[in-house]
Design a protein around this motif. Structure first.
Motif, PDB file in Angstrom:
ATOM      1  N   LEU A  79      34.495   1.878 -28.264  1.00 43.90           N
ATOM      2  CA  LEU A  79      33.710   1.659 -26.735  1.00 43.90           C
ATOM      3  C   LEU A  79      32.314   1.539 -26.705  1.00 43.90           C
ATOM      4  CD1 LEU A  79      35.727   4.588 -24.799  1.00 43.90           C
ATOM      5  CD2 LEU A  79      35.699   2.362 -24.441  1.00 43.90           C
ATOM      6  N   PRO A  80      31.704   0.555 -26.083  1.00 41.35           N
ATOM      7  CA  PRO A  80      30.311   0.394 -25.511  1.00 41.35           C
ATOM      8  C   PRO A  80      30.083   1.573 -24.821  1.00 41.35           C
ATOM      9  CG  PRO A  80      31.618  -1.026 -24.307  1.00 41.35           C
ATOM     10  CD  PRO A  80      32.682  -0.364 -25.017  1.00 41.35           C
ATOM     11  N   PRO A  81      28.561   1.853 -24.678  1.00 44.59           N
ATOM     12  CA  PRO A  81      27.926   2.693 -23.532  1.00 44.59           C
ATOM     13  C   PRO A  81      28.508   2.431 -22.249  1.00 44.59           C
ATOM     14  CG  PRO A  81      26.308   1.598 -24.834  1.00 44.59           C
ATOM     15  CD  PRO A  81      27.707   0.981 -25.389  1.00 44.59           C
ATOM     16  N   PRO A  82      28.804   3.076 -21.216  1.00 43.75           N
ATOM     17  CA  PRO A  82      29.386   2.515 -19.964  1.00 43.75           C
ATOM     18  C   PRO A  82      28.085   1.939 -19.427  1.00 43.75           C
ATOM     19  CG  PRO A  82      28.952   5.204 -20.203  1.00 43.75           C
ATOM     20  CD  PRO A  82      28.923   4.678 -21.589  1.00 43.75           C
ATOM     21  N   PRO A  83      28.386   0.906 -18.835  1.00 47.32           N
ATOM     22  CA  PRO A  83      27.033  -0.049 -18.348  1.00 47.32           C
ATOM     23  C   PRO A  83      26.732   0.861 -16.830  1.00 47.32           C
ATOM     24  CG  PRO A  83      29.091  -1.212 -18.406  1.00 47.32           C
ATOM     25  CD  PRO A  83      29.613   0.215 -18.671  1.00 47.32           C
ATOM     26  N   ALA A  84      25.219   0.700 -16.756  1.00 46.84           N
ATOM     27  CA  ALA A  84      24.749   1.457 -15.636  1.00 46.84           C
ATOM     28  C   ALA A  84      24.811   0.524 -14.566  1.00 46.84           C
ATOM     29  CB  ALA A  84      23.227   1.748 -16.059  1.00 46.84           C
ATOM     30  N   PRO A  85      24.772   1.098 -13.339  1.00 44.48           N
ATOM     31  CA  PRO A  85      24.990   0.235 -11.981  1.00 44.48           C
ATOM     32  C   PRO A  85      23.723  -0.532 -11.926  1.00 44.48           C
ATOM     33  CG  PRO A  85      25.434   2.547 -11.569  1.00 44.48           C
ATOM     34  CD  PRO A  85      24.863   2.523 -13.034  1.00 44.48           C
ATOM     35  N   ILE A  86      23.772  -1.868 -11.529  1.00 38.59           N
ATOM     36  CA  ILE A  86      22.868  -2.765 -11.259  1.00 38.59           C
ATOM     37  C   ILE A  86      22.088  -2.919 -10.074  1.00 38.59           C
ATOM     38  CG2 ILE A  86      23.248  -4.366 -13.234  1.00 38.59           C
ATOM     39  CD1 ILE A  86      24.488  -6.434 -11.331  1.00 38.59           C
ATOM     40  N   LEU A  90      36.874  -3.848 -22.004  1.00 41.35           N
ATOM     41  CA  LEU A  90      36.179  -2.714 -22.826  1.00 41.35           C
ATOM     42  C   LEU A  90      35.172  -1.983 -21.832  1.00 41.35           C
ATOM     43  CD1 LEU A  90      35.808  -4.155 -26.289  1.00 41.35           C
ATOM     44  CD2 LEU A  90      37.065  -2.288 -25.556  1.00 41.35           C
ATOM     45  N   ASN A  91      34.421  -2.624 -20.882  1.00 39.71           N
ATOM     46  CA  ASN A  91      33.395  -1.963 -20.150  1.00 39.71           C
ATOM     47  C   ASN A  91      34.031  -0.976 -19.233  1.00 39.71           C
ATOM     48  OD1 ASN A  91      30.651  -2.683 -21.254  1.00 39.71           O
ATOM     49  ND2 ASN A  91      31.314  -4.725 -20.943  1.00 39.71           N
ATOM     50  N   LEU A  92      35.292  -1.520 -18.628  1.00 42.33           N
ATOM     51  CA  LEU A  92      36.087  -0.731 -17.752  1.00 42.33           C
ATOM     52  C   LEU A  92      36.408   0.663 -18.307  1.00 42.33           C
ATOM     53  CD1 LEU A  92      37.953  -3.569 -15.929  1.00 42.33           C
ATOM     54  CD2 LEU A  92      36.231  -1.936 -14.700  1.00 42.33           C
ATOM     55  N   LEU A  93      36.717   0.328 -19.588  1.00 45.74           N
ATOM     56  CA  LEU A  93      37.441   1.585 -20.597  1.00 45.74           C
ATOM     57  C   LEU A  93      36.245   2.551 -20.802  1.00 45.74           C
ATOM     58  CD1 LEU A  93      39.942  -0.041 -22.852  1.00 45.74           C
ATOM     59  CD2 LEU A  93      40.342   1.176 -21.020  1.00 45.74           C
ATOM     60  N   SER A 143      33.826   7.860 -19.427  1.00 44.26           N
ATOM     61  CA  SER A 143      32.737   8.549 -18.781  1.00 44.26           C
ATOM     62  C   SER A 143      33.428   9.346 -17.636  1.00 44.26           C
ATOM     63  CB  SER A 143      31.632   7.491 -18.426  1.00 44.26           C
ATOM     64  OG  SER A 143      30.698   8.075 -17.710  1.00 44.26           O
ATOM     65  N   ALA A 144      34.086   8.982 -16.878  1.00 40.95           N
ATOM     66  CA  ALA A 144      34.516   9.621 -15.672  1.00 40.95           C
ATOM     67  C   ALA A 144      35.501  10.527 -16.072  1.00 40.95           C
ATOM     68  CB  ALA A 144      35.496   8.755 -14.772  1.00 40.95           C
ATOM     69  N   LEU A 145      36.483  10.425 -17.157  1.00 38.66           N
ATOM     70  CA  LEU A 145      37.575  11.185 -17.452  1.00 38.66           C
ATOM     71  C   LEU A 145      37.286  12.344 -18.834  1.00 38.66           C
ATOM     72  CD1 LEU A 145      40.328   8.955 -16.298  1.00 38.66           C
ATOM     73  CD2 LEU A 145      39.274  10.883 -14.899  1.00 38.66           C
TER      74      LEU A 145
END
Length: 153
Positions: free
Chosen positions: A14-21, A71-74, A79-81
């Motif tokens: 898993l990559p780090p969860p992307p930050a909102p832009i 993968l970014n969605l995962l 991060s959420a769960l």
């Protein structure tokens, strides 16, 4: 097999969860549904894959971009769960492809994400889906995908 064990067996990281832009949150939980904001194909180092599908980018590369988007969605789900095993099922995807006007293979591109989710979640990864073309996407990314996920509360 559990989703986490499938994920590990596939050799995925898993990559780090992307930050909102912009001015939004990456996810919202409402009851037993997790709504994921649109994600693109951000690499682990933060760089983006860009280009117009059908001109700069072929179907195979765009498929890989959709898989990376998955993968970014995962990563956002994790991060959420805190645990991919809390996913009950993937309910719906909206896949957007930055494509030339006469491009006609949007579903083949978005299969990159769909195939990944089925690999990780098995039959619970099968989902309703829309795969559509757009004249442009933020940052000239090739693909953006959002999702609705049913969760175990």
């Amino acid at each position: 097999m559990t989703p986490s064990s499938r994920f590990k067996a596939l050799g995925l990281v898993l990559p780090p969860p992307p930050a909102p832009i912009a001015n939004y949150v990456p996810y919202v939980i409402d009851g037993d549904l997790l709504y994921l904001s649109g994600q693109g194909q951000r690499e682990a180092d933060g760089s983006l894959r860009t280009g117009k599908v059908g001109r700069d980018v072929g179907i195979d590369r765009a498929y890989d971009d959709a898989r990376l988007t998955g993968l970014n969605l995962l990563a956002v789900i994790q991060s959420a769960l805190s645990d991919l095993d809390r996913v009950r099922r993937i309910v719906k995807l909206l896949g957007m492809v930055n494509a030339v006007p006469d491009f006609a293979y949007h579903p083949k591109v978005i299969n990159g994400c769909s195939d990944l989710l089925i690999d990780v979640f098995g039959d619970n990864g099968r989902h309703a889906r829309s795969a559509v073309g757009f004249g442009s996407l933020p940052g000239n990314i090739t693909v953006e995908i959002e999702a609705i996920v049913a969760i175990r509360t």
